[in-house]
Scaffold this motif. Structure first.
Motif, PDB file in Angstrom:
ATOM      1  N   SER A  14       0.806  -1.221   0.000  1.00 48.84           N
ATOM      2  CA  SER A  14       0.000   0.000   0.000  1.00 48.84           C
ATOM      3  C   SER A  14       0.842   1.277   0.000  1.00 48.84           C
ATOM      4  CB  SER A  14      -0.943  -0.010   1.196  1.00 48.84           C
ATOM      5  OG  SER A  14      -1.763   1.114   1.178  1.00 48.84           O
ATOM      6  N   SER A  15       1.926   1.304   0.749  1.00 47.08           N
ATOM      7  CA  SER A  15       2.738   2.520   0.830  1.00 47.08           C
ATOM      8  C   SER A  15       3.409   2.861  -0.501  1.00 47.08           C
ATOM      9  CB  SER A  15       3.805   2.390   1.919  1.00 47.08           C
ATOM     10  OG  SER A  15       4.738   1.384   1.565  1.00 47.08           O
ATOM     11  N   GLN A  16       3.495   1.907  -1.419  1.00 48.51           N
ATOM     12  CA  GLN A  16       4.121   2.130  -2.720  1.00 48.51           C
ATOM     13  C   GLN A  16       3.096   2.405  -3.831  1.00 48.51           C
ATOM     14  OE1 GLN A  16       7.410   2.386  -2.837  1.00 48.51           O
ATOM     15  NE2 GLN A  16       7.412   1.942  -0.659  1.00 48.51           N
ATOM     16  N   LEU A  17       1.802   2.390  -3.487  1.00 47.87           N
ATOM     17  CA  LEU A  17       0.744   2.538  -4.483  1.00 47.87           C
ATOM     18  C   LEU A  17       0.065   3.896  -4.373  1.00 47.87           C
ATOM     19  CD1 LEU A  17      -0.965  -0.947  -4.005  1.00 47.87           C
ATOM     20  CD2 LEU A  17       0.833  -0.335  -5.641  1.00 47.87           C
ATOM     21  N   ASP A  18      -0.473   4.363  -5.494  1.00 46.06           N
ATOM     22  CA  ASP A  18      -1.294   5.573  -5.447  1.00 46.06           C
ATOM     23  C   ASP A  18      -2.737   5.161  -5.136  1.00 46.06           C
ATOM     24  OD1 ASP A  18      -2.447   4.674  -7.870  1.00 46.06           O
ATOM     25  OD2 ASP A  18      -1.131   5.930  -9.070  1.00 46.06           O
ATOM     26  N   ASP A  19      -3.605   6.141  -4.915  1.00 48.29           N
ATOM     27  CA  ASP A  19      -4.989   5.850  -4.541  1.00 48.29           C
ATOM     28  C   ASP A  19      -5.709   4.995  -5.576  1.00 48.29           C
ATOM     29  OD1 ASP A  19      -4.715   7.219  -2.166  1.00 48.29           O
ATOM     30  OD2 ASP A  19      -5.578   9.080  -2.941  1.00 48.29           O
ATOM     31  N   ASP A  20      -5.439   5.236  -6.862  1.00 46.81           N
ATOM     32  CA  ASP A  20      -6.091   4.472  -7.923  1.00 46.81           C
ATOM     33  C   ASP A  20      -5.768   2.985  -7.801  1.00 46.81           C
ATOM     34  OD1 ASP A  20      -7.468   3.864 -10.329  1.00 46.81           O
ATOM     35  OD2 ASP A  20      -5.607   4.052 -11.468  1.00 46.81           O
ATOM     36  N   TYR A  21      -4.501   2.630  -7.637  1.00 46.25           N
ATOM     37  CA  TYR A  21      -4.114   1.220  -7.541  1.00 46.25           C
ATOM     38  C   TYR A  21      -4.547   0.597  -6.211  1.00 46.25           C
ATOM     39  CZ  TYR A  21      -1.749   1.047 -11.986  1.00 46.25           C
ATOM     40  OH  TYR A  21      -1.490   1.059 -13.334  1.00 46.25           O
ATOM     41  N   ARG A  22      -4.590   1.398  -5.156  1.00 46.94           N
ATOM     42  CA  ARG A  22      -5.116   0.868  -3.885  1.00 46.94           C
ATOM     43  C   ARG A  22      -6.582   0.478  -4.041  1.00 46.94           C
ATOM     44  NH1 ARG A  22      -2.893   5.539  -1.578  1.00 46.94           N
ATOM     45  NH2 ARG A  22      -0.759   5.114  -1.041  1.00 46.94           N
ATOM     46  N   ILE A  70       1.979  -1.466 -11.413  1.00 45.51           N
ATOM     47  CA  ILE A  70       3.053  -0.837 -10.643  1.00 45.51           C
ATOM     48  C   ILE A  70       4.084  -1.930 -10.371  1.00 45.51           C
ATOM     49  CG2 ILE A  70       3.694   0.307  -8.481  1.00 45.51           C
ATOM     50  CD1 ILE A  70       1.810   2.059 -10.014  1.00 45.51           C
ATOM     51  N   ARG A 123       9.311   0.498  -4.901  1.00 46.46           N
ATOM     52  CA  ARG A 123       8.946   0.548  -6.327  1.00 46.46           C
ATOM     53  C   ARG A 123      10.165   0.188  -7.141  1.00 46.46           C
ATOM     54  NH1 ARG A 123       4.668   4.453  -9.053  1.00 46.46           N
ATOM     55  NH2 ARG A 123       3.052   4.295  -7.500  1.00 46.46           N
TER      56      ARG A 123
END
Length: 186
Positions: free
Chosen positions: A112-120, A153, A169
């Motif tokens: 989660s810490s490596q993802l943006d809101d869209d991918y979350r 990602i 990432r």
């Protein structure tokens, strides 16, 4: 009478020609009606299991990576409302004597810490694969993607000698077609 007959024939032909030339031309384009696809039941990826043998610090190890679709995880929806089942990936590294060196189950939440809101919100944990061994760590590649697309990602997961995990990432995409820089220079 013949003249009358010819005269009537000429008038009839003129009428037919006039009638044919006055047809209305339509600018209407005939096509089929677009039918918006309807979502099916939830779609899940196939469960997989991959084993890789490797040598690390002069010792033999075996790595088992198992991906399992898990409908207990939050479902993901695409733009038409199609639901997708997210995955859990279990990584087990065992020593040559059969003892377990490392074991962990990963879900999208771990990244989660490596993802943006869209991918979350709309991504799933698609895969995690063994890459190589460095002197102080075992490296894996992982990806969180939008289901049924090529959008993802790229992530790097490392396990150090004490079993510690680092997730980052992947900023160095493989653009050499699988060749290392030393092979490219030769």
């Amino acid at each position: 009478m013949r003249k009358l007959f010819l005269w009537m024939l000429v008038v009839a032909l003129v009428g037919v020609v006039a009638a044919c030339s006055n047809k209305k031309k339509s600018n209407d384009i005939i096509t089929t009606k677009y039918v918006k696809p309807k979502p099916q039941g939830p779609i899940s990826l196939e469960n997989t299991s991959v084993t890789k043998e490797f040598k690390w610090a002069d010792r033999n190890y075996s790595c088992l990576v198992e991906r399992t679709a898990d409908d207990s995880l939050p479902m993901v929806k695409d733009e038409i409302g199609q639901q997708f089942v997210d995955n859990r990936i279990k990584v087990t590294i065992t020593r040559a004597d059969g003892s377990t060196f490392f074991q962990r189950v990963f879900t999208k939440k771990d990244f989660s810490s490596q993802l943006d809101d869209d991918y979350r919100e709309t991504g799933i944990l698609e895969g995690l694969v063994f890459v190589d061994v460095e002197p102080n760590e075992v490296r894996f590649a992982a990806s969180v993607n939008h289901p049924q697309t090529d959008e993802y990602i790229p992530l790097v997961v490392t396990v150090n000698r004490t079993g510690g995990v680092n997730i980052a990432r992947d900023t160095q995409m493989d653009t050499n077609g699988g060749e290392s820089e030393t092979q490219e220079e030769e």
